[in-house]
Design a protein around this motif. Structure first.
Motif, PDB file in Angstrom:
ATOM      1  N   VAL A   6      -0.913 -71.373 -35.354  1.00  0.00           N
ATOM      2  CA  VAL A   6       0.203 -72.285 -35.149  1.00  0.00           C
ATOM      3  C   VAL A   6       0.989 -71.841 -33.920  1.00  0.00           C
ATOM      4  N   ALA A   7       1.828 -72.743 -33.443  1.00  0.00           N
ATOM      5  CA  ALA A   7       2.665 -72.451 -32.265  1.00  0.00           C
ATOM      6  C   ALA A   7       4.125 -72.547 -32.674  1.00  0.00           C
ATOM      7  N   PRO A   8       4.829 -71.427 -32.765  1.00  0.00           N
ATOM      8  CA  PRO A   8       6.256 -71.483 -33.090  1.00  0.00           C
ATOM      9  C   PRO A   8       7.070 -71.888 -31.876  1.00  0.00           C
ATOM     10  N   LEU A   9       8.242 -72.417 -32.136  1.00  0.00           N
ATOM     11  CA  LEU A   9       9.224 -72.669 -31.085  1.00  0.00           C
ATOM     12  C   LEU A   9      10.454 -71.850 -31.458  1.00  0.00           C
ATOM     13  N   ILE A  10      10.821 -70.912 -30.598  1.00  0.00           N
ATOM     14  CA  ILE A  10      11.858 -69.930 -30.917  1.00  0.00           C
ATOM     15  C   ILE A  10      12.967 -70.000 -29.871  1.00  0.00           C
ATOM     16  N   LEU A  11      14.193 -70.036 -30.338  1.00  0.00           N
ATOM     17  CA  LEU A  11      15.358 -70.010 -29.454  1.00  0.00           C
ATOM     18  C   LEU A  11      15.899 -68.585 -29.425  1.00  0.00           C
ATOM     19  N   VAL A  12      15.827 -67.964 -28.274  1.00  0.00           N
ATOM     20  CA  VAL A  12      16.341 -66.605 -28.089  1.00  0.00           C
ATOM     21  C   VAL A  12      17.602 -66.688 -27.229  1.00  0.00           C
ATOM     22  N   SER A  13      18.627 -65.969 -27.619  1.00  0.00           N
ATOM     23  CA  SER A  13      19.887 -66.046 -26.870  1.00  0.00           C
ATOM     24  C   SER A  13      20.553 -64.685 -26.805  1.00  0.00           C
ATOM     25  N   GLN A  14      21.485 -64.570 -25.890  1.00  0.00           N
ATOM     26  CA  GLN A  14      22.280 -63.346 -25.808  1.00  0.00           C
ATOM     27  C   GLN A  14      23.099 -63.200 -27.078  1.00  0.00           C
ATOM     28  N   ARG A  15      23.145 -62.005 -27.592  1.00  0.00           N
ATOM     29  CA  ARG A  15      23.875 -61.781 -28.842  1.00  0.00           C
ATOM     30  C   ARG A  15      25.382 -61.820 -28.619  1.00  0.00           C
TER      31      ARG A  15
END
Length: 309
Positions: A269-278
């Motif tokens: 599967v292909a995840p879609l992940i939102l990564v951001s500054q903490r």
């Protein structure tokens, strides 16, 4: 000269009477008289002409009243701008994405909704590989990034799993394995030349494909690697081999390509992940919260949209 002096002068000019002006300002008449006297002393000239029943601005007073109105209006506007910015209504946000992440319809829907709700926010978009996006986040050149790979733990970053989509096989439309509309067992790709994207560009998807193929009983025969997923489709269209890509890439339909669902690979599967500054600066923090809320809104609408198709 202070703002309270200007407010007092404008109110007196509007009311034409010290008593009414004091009532409107919520103060006693003697303190208001002192404010007017202090301002006249500072200006070195009378600003109000005393009349039998009230007062009116002198020529100098009228000139100052006009300037005072502009100053006070600007001050009020500045307060509004500050509050607007504190709540995320202004400023800028820098968002990165991998080429395949940008192709998912949800991403376009979220960006359109964000621009519609916060039109005065400048949104800077950057496309790059996963490794480059990670470096940009750590260097604080980006506030957030949409990626396909899970991130190794980073104290300064936080991640949110947005959704998961299936992977599909893509190849030339005339390829024998792509003539059926039924799901293709992954094991049937044994011995087929495959075009994959370079691992640094998408380690999560790359490793997932290799692991799924091994789980299906064979090692993938990779004949070509591409720097981006979009470049993979060009190589496939050129006849170099088949590839396995996120299902949303079917939106990039081009002449001569066909897509087919896969079976026998439950973990592919292909995840879609939102990564951001903490801990971004306060303004970016508010904007990131707005972005997360819009993702929630758009995701909540996804089942209804699918049912409407």
């Amino acid at each position: 000269m202070e703002l309270r002096h200007l407010r007092a002068l404008v109110c007196i000019a509007d009311c034409g009477n010290l008593t009414r002006a004091a009532q409107q300002l919520g103060m006693q008449q003697p303190p208001l008289t002192r404010l007017l006297q202090q301002l006249e002393a500072e200006m070195g000239t009378p600003l109000m002409e005393r009349l039998p029943r009230g007062m009116r601005p002198t020529a100098a007073g009228l000139a100052l009243v006009q300037e005072a109105r502009m100053v006070l209006a600007r001050v009020e506007a500045m307060a509004g701008l500050v509050q607007d910015a504190a709540q995320g209504g202004r400023g800028h946000i820098a968002i990165g994405f991998t080429s395949s992440a940008a192709l998912h319809p949800l991403v376009a829907q979220v960006l359109r909704a964000f621009r519609a709700q916060w039109p005065r926010v400048k949104v800077a978009l950057e496309e790059a590989g996963s490794g480059e996006l990670l470096e940009a986040l750590l260097a604080q050149r980006l506030h957030a990034a949409l990626v396909r790979s899970a991130w190794e733990a980073q104290p300064s970053l936080s991640s949110r799993h947005v959704l998961t989509e299936p992977m599909v096989v893509v190849g030339p439309a005339e390829h024998a394995l792509l003539q059926s509309k039924r799901a293709l067992p992954l094991a049937q790709l044994r011995g087929q030349p495959l075009v994959l994207y370079k691992r640094p560009a998408g380690p999560g998807l790359h490793d997932g494909i290799v692991a799924a193929c091994v789980g299906a009983g064979f090692h993938p025969q990779v004949v070509q690697e591409a720097p981006r997923l979009t470049a993979t489709l060009s190589l496939v269209a050129a006849g170099l081999g088949l590839s396995i890509v996120p299902a949303s890439m079917q939106h990039l339909r081009s002449d001569g390509l066909a897509f087919r669902r896969l079976s026998g690979a439950p973990g592919l599967v292909a995840p879609l992940i939102l990564v951001s500054q903490r801990r971004p600066e306060a303004q970016a923090q508010a904007l990131l919260q707005h972005l997360g809320s819009i993702f929630d809104q758009q995701l909540a609408q996804q089942p209804a949209r699918r049912g409407a198709v």
